[in-house]
Design a protein around this motif. Structure first.
Motif, PDB file in Angstrom:
ATOM      1  N   LEU A   2      -0.239   3.347 -14.825  1.00 47.56           N
ATOM      2  CA  LEU A   2       0.219   4.301 -13.524  1.00 47.56           C
ATOM      3  C   LEU A   2      -0.844   3.314 -12.440  1.00 47.56           C
ATOM      4  N   PHE A   3       0.012   3.012 -11.497  1.00 47.77           N
ATOM      5  CA  PHE A   3      -0.636   2.040 -10.495  1.00 47.77           C
ATOM      6  C   PHE A   3      -0.190   2.806  -9.137  1.00 47.77           C
ATOM      7  N   ALA A   4      -1.358   3.390  -8.656  1.00 50.88           N
ATOM      8  CA  ALA A   4      -1.053   3.965  -7.282  1.00 50.88           C
ATOM      9  C   ALA A   4      -1.257   2.872  -6.231  1.00 50.88           C
ATOM     10  N   THR A   5      -0.126   2.271  -5.694  1.00 49.04           N
ATOM     11  CA  THR A   5      -0.342   1.051  -4.917  1.00 49.04           C
ATOM     12  C   THR A   5      -0.895   1.601  -3.269  1.00 49.04           C
ATOM     13  N   TRP A   6      -1.643   0.584  -2.909  1.00 46.65           N
ATOM     14  CA  TRP A   6      -2.195   0.581  -1.507  1.00 46.65           C
ATOM     15  C   TRP A   6      -1.815  -0.911  -0.900  1.00 46.65           C
ATOM     16  N   HIS A   7      -0.644  -1.030  -0.310  1.00 48.86           N
ATOM     17  CA  HIS A   7      -0.471  -2.345  -0.064  1.00 48.86           C
ATOM     18  C   HIS A   7      -1.165  -2.991   0.952  1.00 48.86           C
ATOM     19  N   SER A   8      -1.856  -2.262   1.976  1.00 54.20           N
ATOM     20  CA  SER A   8      -2.832  -2.951   3.028  1.00 54.20           C
ATOM     21  C   SER A   8      -3.896  -3.513   2.284  1.00 54.20           C
ATOM     22  N   ARG A   9      -4.301  -2.981   1.308  1.00 52.37           N
ATOM     23  CA  ARG A   9      -5.750  -3.432   0.538  1.00 52.37           C
ATOM     24  C   ARG A   9      -5.354  -4.856   0.016  1.00 52.37           C
ATOM     25  N   MET A  10      -4.040  -5.246  -0.119  1.00 50.02           N
ATOM     26  CA  MET A  10      -3.719  -6.666  -0.409  1.00 50.02           C
ATOM     27  C   MET A  10      -3.620  -7.820   0.885  1.00 50.02           C
ATOM     28  N   ALA A  11      -3.844  -7.045   2.046  1.00 54.51           N
ATOM     29  CA  ALA A  11      -3.658  -8.137   3.093  1.00 54.51           C
ATOM     30  C   ALA A  11      -4.908  -8.967   2.962  1.00 54.51           C
ATOM     31  N   LYS A  12      -4.635 -10.306   3.407  1.00 48.93           N
ATOM     32  CA  LYS A  12      -5.442 -11.404   2.887  1.00 48.93           C
ATOM     33  C   LYS A  12      -6.914 -11.224   3.670  1.00 48.93           C
ATOM     34  N   GLY A  13      -7.087 -10.441   4.871  1.00 49.21           N
ATOM     35  CA  GLY A  13      -8.333 -10.455   5.201  1.00 49.21           C
ATOM     36  C   GLY A  13      -9.257  -9.418   4.545  1.00 49.21           C
ATOM     37  N   VAL A  14      -8.709  -8.624   3.729  1.00 50.23           N
ATOM     38  CA  VAL A  14      -9.408  -7.444   3.101  1.00 50.23           C
ATOM     39  C   VAL A  14     -10.511  -7.773   2.140  1.00 50.23           C
ATOM     40  N   ALA A  15      -9.987  -8.753   1.103  1.00 50.24           N
ATOM     41  CA  ALA A  15     -11.061  -8.981  -0.025  1.00 50.24           C
ATOM     42  C   ALA A  15     -12.306  -9.720   0.705  1.00 50.24           C
TER      43      ALA A  15
END
Ligand code: NAP
Length: 303
Positions: free
Chosen positions: A112-125
């Protein structure tokens, strides 16, 4: 070899993001859709989820792009049928229902993957890496967009469970909870409810560590998706929903922006390793706002 996947709820986000991300991936094949009215050219279409589950045992993964309220029943059926499940954000209408889905997935041995697409934005990591170990002195979230542009005619956002401005606001909260080196808790909130609606159209929030948030769904013209975090060692700013990162005003170069393709890459890894990824932290802040917030009534809203 590609993995057959079924997209459920062919509406705005399925068409804008999920279909292109799946079609561009070497890992996935869009093998079916389930929607009462939407279809994708060339893809077998069902209008009944039970029929899809019964007739397509070859499809091992289901990605649910429905609004949060109807999503639980679909997720529960998919897990019971032994399918891996991706949830659009916010992952459910309530915290408890998502916890139940998580337990069901673990019992069934599916992902089960509860996605949070904004966490994948390139500046976040890189923002998270820069903030690690630093001392926070304050923060400002400004998340102001035009609901008519991003949710045209979608009355569900103003119905119970639609979460109003916290539907996009949870994107900011997903970034905040990902990058801050310390947890924060809500101390005060004001929620603006249109006189004719059941969910807020704007919210002003105050968390511990002097972190503030200003969320508004009435912004026309340029849209604002900005987060600034001040530390004793400098100031970090994310613009454009996390796509642009600045440290002390200097633009950083963080690589290509591929939020939805990155979600599907992560799903491949989760299935391969037999893991789940369900983080409810952003939704906890939404629930806290609705628990603690002072409610004020503002002008009626019509699309
Ligand atoms: P949407 O277009 O209104 O809904 C998606 C589809 O879900 C609809 O086309 C509809 O398809 C189906 N659906 C709606 N209500 C249903 C119900 N009660 N029972 C069964 N199916 C139902 O919404 P969306 O903008 O794509 O948003 C869906 C999710 O994606 C939300 O959680 C939202 O937060 C998230 N999201 C949206 C955006 C955005 O910019 N809009 C961005 C990122 C994430 P049928 O009528 O054909 O069945």
């Amino acid at each position: 070899m590609t993995t057959p996947i079924c997209l459920v709820g062919i509406g705005k986000i399925a068409v804008d993001q999920h279909v292109p991300a799946i079609n561009a991936s070497a890992d996935w094949t869009l093998a079916a859709t389930v929607s009462r009215s939407g279809t994708v050219d060339g893809v077998p279409a069902f209008d009944n989820f039970d029929h899809m589950l019964a007739e397509r045992p070859d499809i091992s993964v289901v990605s649910l792009c429905l609004p949060p309220v109807p999503r639980f029943d679909y997720a529960a059926k998919a897990i019971a049928a032994g399918r891996h499940v991706m949830l659009e954000k916010p992952p459910g209408a309530t915290l408890a229902e998502v916890q139940i889905l998580q337990a069901m997935a673990q019992d069934a041995g599916v992902t089960l993957f509860a996605t949070w697409h904004s966490r994948m934005a390139k500046g976040v990591a890189p923002a998270k890496a820069w903030l690690a170990g630093k001392t926070i002195t304050g923060g400002q979230i400004t998340w102001k967009e035009d609901v008519r542009r991003w949710h045209p005619g979608q009355d569900w956002v103003f119905e119970p469970g639609g979460m109003g401005v916290f539907d996009p606001g949870s994107n900011a909260l997903s970034i905040m909870t990902e990058i801050l080196p310390v947890p924060v808790f809500l101390q005060k909130a004001t929620l603006e409810f249109p006189a004719n609606r059941d969910t807020p159209i704007a919210a002003q929030m105050q968390w511990s560590h002097n972190v503030k948030g200003d969320f508004d769904w009435r912004q026309e013209g340029p849209q604002s998706w900005d987060i600034t975090i001040a530390t004793t060692a400098g100031t970090l700013t994310l613009h454009d929903g996390g796509a642009r990162l600045l440290i002390d005003g200097v633009e950083q170069h963080a690589g290509p922006d591929r939020e939805y393709p990155a979600l599907y890459d992560r799903m491949v890894d989760l299935i391969r390793t037999g893991a789940c990824d369900v983080d409810l932290a952003p939704m906890v802040h939404v629930a806290d706002a609705l628990t603690l917030g002072k409610r004020v009534t503002v002008a009626p809203f019509a699309f």
